[in-house]
Design a protein around this motif. Structure first.
Motif, PDB file in Angstrom:
ATOM      1  N   CYS A   1      -4.493  -5.202  -9.401  1.00  0.00           N
ATOM      2  CA  CYS A   1      -5.233  -4.047  -8.880  1.00  0.00           C
ATOM      3  C   CYS A   1      -4.602  -2.767  -9.417  1.00  0.00           C
ATOM      4  CB  CYS A   1      -5.222  -4.050  -7.350  1.00  0.00           C
ATOM      5  SG  CYS A   1      -6.240  -5.338  -6.593  1.00  0.00           S
ATOM      6  N   ASP A   2      -5.370  -1.694  -9.431  1.00  0.00           N
ATOM      7  CA  ASP A   2      -4.872  -0.434  -9.968  1.00  0.00           C
ATOM      8  C   ASP A   2      -3.871   0.226  -9.029  1.00  0.00           C
ATOM      9  OD1 ASP A   2      -6.608  -0.447 -12.308  1.00  0.00           O
ATOM     10  OD2 ASP A   2      -8.235  -0.132 -10.877  1.00  0.00           O
ATOM     11  N   VAL A   3      -4.070   0.059  -7.735  1.00  0.00           N
ATOM     12  CA  VAL A   3      -3.192   0.658  -6.724  1.00  0.00           C
ATOM     13  C   VAL A   3      -2.916  -0.398  -5.657  1.00  0.00           C
ATOM     14  CG1 VAL A   3      -2.896   2.517  -5.044  1.00  0.00           C
ATOM     15  CG2 VAL A   3      -4.234   2.932  -7.122  1.00  0.00           C
ATOM     16  N   VAL A   4      -1.671  -0.481  -5.226  1.00  0.00           N
ATOM     17  CA  VAL A   4      -1.292  -1.411  -4.155  1.00  0.00           C
ATOM     18  C   VAL A   4      -0.693  -0.603  -3.004  1.00  0.00           C
ATOM     19  CG1 VAL A   4       0.147  -3.368  -3.480  1.00  0.00           C
ATOM     20  CG2 VAL A   4      -0.865  -3.295  -5.778  1.00  0.00           C
ATOM     21  N   VAL A   5      -1.326  -0.706  -1.835  1.00  0.00           N
ATOM     22  CA  VAL A   5      -0.828  -0.074  -0.615  1.00  0.00           C
ATOM     23  C   VAL A   5      -0.272  -1.186   0.276  1.00  0.00           C
ATOM     24  CG1 VAL A   5      -1.424   1.315   1.400  1.00  0.00           C
ATOM     25  CG2 VAL A   5      -2.562   1.755  -0.793  1.00  0.00           C
ATOM     26  N   MET A   6       0.947  -1.006   0.746  1.00  0.00           N
ATOM     27  CA  MET A   6       1.631  -2.072   1.486  1.00  0.00           C
ATOM     28  C   MET A   6       2.174  -1.510   2.790  1.00  0.00           C
ATOM     29  SD  MET A   6       4.460  -4.594  -0.195  1.00  0.00           S
ATOM     30  CE  MET A   6       5.198  -5.983   0.695  1.00  0.00           C
ATOM     31  N   ALA A   7       1.858  -2.160   3.895  1.00  0.00           N
ATOM     32  CA  ALA A   7       2.292  -1.705   5.209  1.00  0.00           C
ATOM     33  C   ALA A   7       3.742  -2.091   5.472  1.00  0.00           C
ATOM     34  CB  ALA A   7       1.397  -2.298   6.291  1.00  0.00           C
ATOM     35  N   GLU A   8       4.418  -1.284   6.272  1.00  0.00           N
ATOM     36  CA  GLU A   8       5.760  -1.639   6.718  1.00  0.00           C
ATOM     37  C   GLU A   8       5.713  -2.984   7.448  1.00  0.00           C
ATOM     38  OE1 GLU A   8       8.456  -0.256   5.922  1.00  0.00           O
ATOM     39  OE2 GLU A   8       7.712   1.624   5.049  1.00  0.00           O
ATOM     40  N   GLY A   9       6.691  -3.807   7.158  1.00  0.00           N
ATOM     41  CA  GLY A   9       6.744  -5.131   7.762  1.00  0.00           C
ATOM     42  C   GLY A   9       6.036  -6.197   6.958  1.00  0.00           C
ATOM     43  N   ALA A  10       5.272  -5.809   5.936  1.00  0.00           N
ATOM     44  CA  ALA A  10       4.623  -6.789   5.067  1.00  0.00           C
ATOM     45  C   ALA A  10       5.660  -7.402   4.129  1.00  0.00           C
ATOM     46  CB  ALA A  10       3.500  -6.137   4.273  1.00  0.00           C
ATOM     47  N   ARG A  11       5.328  -8.558   3.580  1.00  0.00           N
ATOM     48  CA  ARG A  11       6.239  -9.232   2.660  1.00  0.00           C
ATOM     49  C   ARG A  11       5.444  -9.893   1.547  1.00  0.00           C
ATOM     50  NH1 ARG A  11       9.427 -13.700   5.398  1.00  0.00           N
ATOM     51  NH2 ARG A  11       7.384 -14.103   6.278  1.00  0.00           N
TER      52      ARG A  11
END
Length: 253
Positions: free
Chosen positions: A113-123
């Protein structure tokens, strides 16, 4: 899988929450059908990929592995190749929104993907050497492209979980959000891109794609290698150990 189109942004939600949204063959086929249709739909100007109920994806459907035959393995890997190529070669900007676990092949989808947004606590999880399989989903190409060859080799060989802060530091994720807000932020970013000139966006994506490590060759190599590893004793042991929640005892056969 769930879909929702609003203001030019098509959100694709992997939706098998009881199993943390694995990329089963039916799920992959649904994604291929939807992405193919989206490519021909002028109303779709940006794409967001996410997972239901606080999980991105548990990766490949381990319960359905190995495939019934080596030929079936080739068929599965051909579907994966088609899916990854549809995302990586899409003229529409694509944003991944990751909550909770993103495992194995699903990290490959996010990485193209062009942009990756990742939440706190994700792995992000890379279980391949614990299972006796080769990294798939294009990871042998997309991961070095995102984080560099040395870091990619370390991540894939050791298979340690990569949390949000490390993912952003490495460049595997582009932006962190508080838990529960990755989809909201991904839709915001996709909305901005949906408002930009589509031909300009497509041209920019095309220039970057032309300079990438050969993703098609990596996907072809995954297909050749996985068809043998699926039927190895080590994969059978890795799978059994995974479900038994014990350490595998590999023999190299």
């Amino acid at each position: 899988m769930l879909t929702a189109l609003n203001d030019g942004v098509l959100v694709l939600t992997l939706n098998d929450p009881a199993r943390r949204n694995p990329l089963s063959t039916p799920m992959v086929e649904q994604l291929i059908t939807t992405l193919t249709a989206a490519a021909a739909d002028d109303a779709v100007r940006a794409l967001v990929l996410t997972g239901a109920d606080g999980a991105f994806s548990s990766g490949g459907d381990l319960a359905a592995m190995p495939p019934a035959s080596r030929e079936a393995s080739d068929d599965r890997m051909d579907l994966i190749r088609t899916l990854v190529s549809l995302i990586s070669e899409s003229s529409r900007p694509t944003v991944a929104a990751i909550e909770g676990p993103a495992a194995g092949i699903s990290v490959g989808l996010a990485a193209v993907c062009d942009v990756v947004v990742m939440a706190e606590g994700a792995r992000m999880l890379f279980p391949f050497t614990r299972l006796g399989l080769v990294p798939d989903g294009g990871l042998m190409s997309s991961l070095p492209r995102r984080i560099g060859q040395s870091a990619a080799k370390r991540v894939l060989l050791f298979g340690n979980p990569v949390g949000t802060d490390e993912a952003v530091t490495l460049g595997l994720a582009d932006e962190a959000t508080p838990a529960g807000l990755s989809l909201q932020r991904a839709v915001e970013l996709a909305g901005v891109l949906a408002g930009r000139a589509s031909h300009s966006l497509a041209a920019i994506k095309g220039f970057f794609a032309a300079e990438r490590l050969d993703l098609d060759a990596a996907l072809a190599a995954e297909r050749r290698t996985q068809r043998e590893l699926y039927f190895s004793n080590d994969f059978a042991e890795g799978k059994a150990a995974f479900f038994a929640r014990r350490n595998p005892r590999f023999t190299g056969k």
